[in-house]
Scaffold this motif. Structure first.
Motif, PDB file in Angstrom:
ATOM      1  N   ALA A 198      -4.135  -7.565  11.639  1.00  0.00           N
ATOM      2  CA  ALA A 198      -5.444  -7.890  12.205  1.00  0.00           C
ATOM      3  C   ALA A 198      -5.883  -9.271  11.737  1.00  0.00           C
ATOM      4  N   GLU A 199      -5.644  -9.547  10.462  1.00  0.00           N
ATOM      5  CA  GLU A 199      -6.051 -10.820   9.892  1.00  0.00           C
ATOM      6  C   GLU A 199      -5.286 -11.981  10.522  1.00  0.00           C
ATOM      7  N   ARG A 200      -4.035 -11.733  10.824  1.00  0.00           N
ATOM      8  CA  ARG A 200      -3.232 -12.777  11.458  1.00  0.00           C
ATOM      9  C   ARG A 200      -3.618 -12.978  12.913  1.00  0.00           C
ATOM     10  N   GLY A 201      -4.418 -12.060  13.427  1.00  0.00           N
ATOM     11  CA  GLY A 201      -4.814 -12.182  14.829  1.00  0.00           C
ATOM     12  C   GLY A 201      -3.760 -11.655  15.773  1.00  0.00           C
ATOM     13  N   ASP A 202      -2.842 -10.842  15.247  1.00  0.00           N
ATOM     14  CA  ASP A 202      -1.786 -10.305  16.101  1.00  0.00           C
ATOM     15  C   ASP A 202      -1.999  -8.843  16.446  1.00  0.00           C
ATOM     16  N   MET A 203      -3.198  -8.356  16.205  1.00  0.00           N
ATOM     17  CA  MET A 203      -3.488  -6.979  16.586  1.00  0.00           C
ATOM     18  C   MET A 203      -4.838  -6.956  17.298  1.00  0.00           C
ATOM     19  N   LEU A 204      -4.922  -6.144  18.303  1.00  0.00           N
ATOM     20  CA  LEU A 204      -6.198  -6.003  18.998  1.00  0.00           C
ATOM     21  C   LEU A 204      -7.293  -5.680  17.988  1.00  0.00           C
ATOM     22  N   LYS A 205      -8.419  -6.311  18.137  1.00  0.00           N
ATOM     23  CA  LYS A 205      -9.518  -6.035  17.216  1.00  0.00           C
ATOM     24  C   LYS A 205     -10.186  -4.715  17.576  1.00  0.00           C
ATOM     25  N   VAL A 206     -10.827  -4.142  16.581  1.00  0.00           N
ATOM     26  CA  VAL A 206     -11.530  -2.882  16.800  1.00  0.00           C
ATOM     27  C   VAL A 206     -12.529  -3.030  17.957  1.00  0.00           C
ATOM     28  N   ASP A 207     -13.272  -4.130  17.930  1.00  0.00           N
ATOM     29  CA  ASP A 207     -14.274  -4.349  18.972  1.00  0.00           C
ATOM     30  C   ASP A 207     -13.646  -4.494  20.350  1.00  0.00           C
ATOM     31  N   ASP A 208     -12.462  -5.113  20.381  1.00  0.00           N
ATOM     32  CA  ASP A 208     -11.763  -5.258  21.666  1.00  0.00           C
ATOM     33  C   ASP A 208     -11.455  -3.883  22.252  1.00  0.00           C
ATOM     34  N   GLY A 219     -13.499   6.894  13.967  1.00  0.00           N
ATOM     35  CA  GLY A 219     -12.955   6.433  12.702  1.00  0.00           C
ATOM     36  C   GLY A 219     -11.783   5.497  12.895  1.00  0.00           C
ATOM     37  N   ILE A 220     -11.458   4.782  11.815  1.00  0.00           N
ATOM     38  CA  ILE A 220     -10.288   3.905  11.822  1.00  0.00           C
ATOM     39  C   ILE A 220      -9.384   4.348  10.688  1.00  0.00           C
TER      40      ILE A 220
END
Lengths: 283, 96
Positions: A198-208, A219-220
């Protein structure tokens, strides 16, 4: 198929949850076991029902694989009573498992049979958790059929989100509630969340994911070795180590299911400026 | 994020993150899929109703009617292709 017991008449009908996703391997069975165990540990009477006929795994994840005698199909076909097929958990006494058949296929699940079983379970349990098979075929549609609440398990990844969207469509059209014109309660459970990616920007964000699927977040669950370890030893992660990150996330999810309003923390977002600059310690 | 990565990202040298692409692709795809599924019958319904209208005036072969819904970026197009035999109008009149 009837279960008898004192005070049964007064018991309020239990709620039926379907844990579903469309896509396989996202964590339905893990989540069914973890949520069921967490609910039961909080004192509720819970049964987790495996709908994956032919490919059962809930028994294994819950550590009851050697105690299966009868299964859901046996009960539906009248070869066993419901009470004979239910397996009581050895760790939490209000937690039960109804295993799926391993040798039959899902054509043995009939709509009437499933309805009878679910109705009987609702009378005797506070929560009936239906662990859906992957896909959108018979097994999956029957698992969601009687649900009051749907938990959609999704990984932050394109194919999983797409399949979840499809499943949401089915929940809104093929369930009994939907057919009666009522709304089925839907919750998103984001699993296998990887803070590093997520930090690298290679995973869809929770908000997305939330924006795309537009259902409330239950939950996450972070990607974690604890989940794998728990399944290795046949324990729901919420019973293996109550203090692990995934376990805490599941317990929080259960509190939200019970109507508590507690904020969702995104794994890995608590770290401060310094740790961001100087990198993380080997974890 | 390590010190090195922190600076490389700050000056914009790091490879672009892929999540925004995932988000955008999903949004476009699902907008289309939501419009078509649940209404996956839409094309069939349209086909039947269009055929019924045409059949009032001429005889057509139901096998030779094609209704296609094609998605584009901004607009989708509905293509109706009806094969009409030469003597369709006549035959219909005679039959009526």
């Amino acid at each position: 198929m009837e279960m008898t017991g004192a005070g049964e008449q007064e018991r309020e009908m239990g709620k039926v949850i379907v844990v579903t996703s469309g896509k396989g391997g996202v964590g339905k069975t893990t989540s069914s076991a973890a949520l069921g165990a967490a609910l039961a540990k909080n004192g509720a009477k819970v049964v987790v029902v495996d709908f994956d006929v032919g490919l059962r795994n809930l028994d294994l994840v819950m550590g009851a694989e050697r105690r299966v005698v009868y299964d859901l199909v046996n009960v539906i076909q009248g070869d066993a009573k419901l009470t004979q097929a239910l397996i009581r958990d050895k760790r939490v006494e209000s937690l039960y498992l109804l295993p799926a058949s391993q040798t039959r296929d899902k054509d043995n699940l009939t709509a009437e049979g499933v309805e009878k079983v679910i109705t009987a379970l609702k009378k005797n349990f506070d929560w009936v958790i239906c662990d859906s098979p992957a896909g959108i075929e018979r097994g999956a549609t029957l698992a969601m059929r009687h649900a009051d609440i749907a938990i959609i398990v999704t990984n932050p990844e394109v194919s999983s989100v797409r399949d979840s969207d499809r499943i949401i469509g089915l929940l809104d059209s093929k369930t009994l509630k939907a057919e009666k014109g009522e709304r089925i309660e839907k919750h998103l459970l984001l699993t296998r969340y990887d803070p590093l990616r997520a930090e690298r920007g290679d995973m869809l964000k929770v908000d997305d994911v939330l924006e795309i699927l537009s259902i409330p977040l239950l939950g996450i669950i972070p990607e974690s070795m604890d989940v794998l370890r728990a399944s290795n030893v046949g324990s729901p992660v919420t019973l293996a180590d109550g203090d692990s990150a995934p376990s805490r996330a599941y317990f929080d999810a259960v509190r939200r299911l019970n109507g508590e309003d507690i904020p969702v923390t995104v794994p890995g977002e608590k770290r401060g400026f310094f740790s961001k600059i100087f990198g993380r310690k080997a974890a | 994020m390590s010190l090195f990565r922190f600076f490389t990202r700050a000056v914009g040298n790091s490879p672009a993150s892929s999540a925004p692409a995932a988000r955008e692709r999903l949004q476009v795809l699902l907008a289309h899929e939501r419009a078509s599924t649940g209404k996956s019958d839409l094309v069939n319904v349209l086909r039947d109703e269009i055929m019924a209208v045409i059949a009032k005036h001429m005889q057509i072969d139901s096998e030779k009617v094609s209704v296609k819904l094609e998605r584009g970026d901004k607009v989708s197009t509905l293509a109706v292709d009806v094969e009409i035999p030469f003597d369709a109008a006549k035959t219909k009149k005679k039959a009526a």
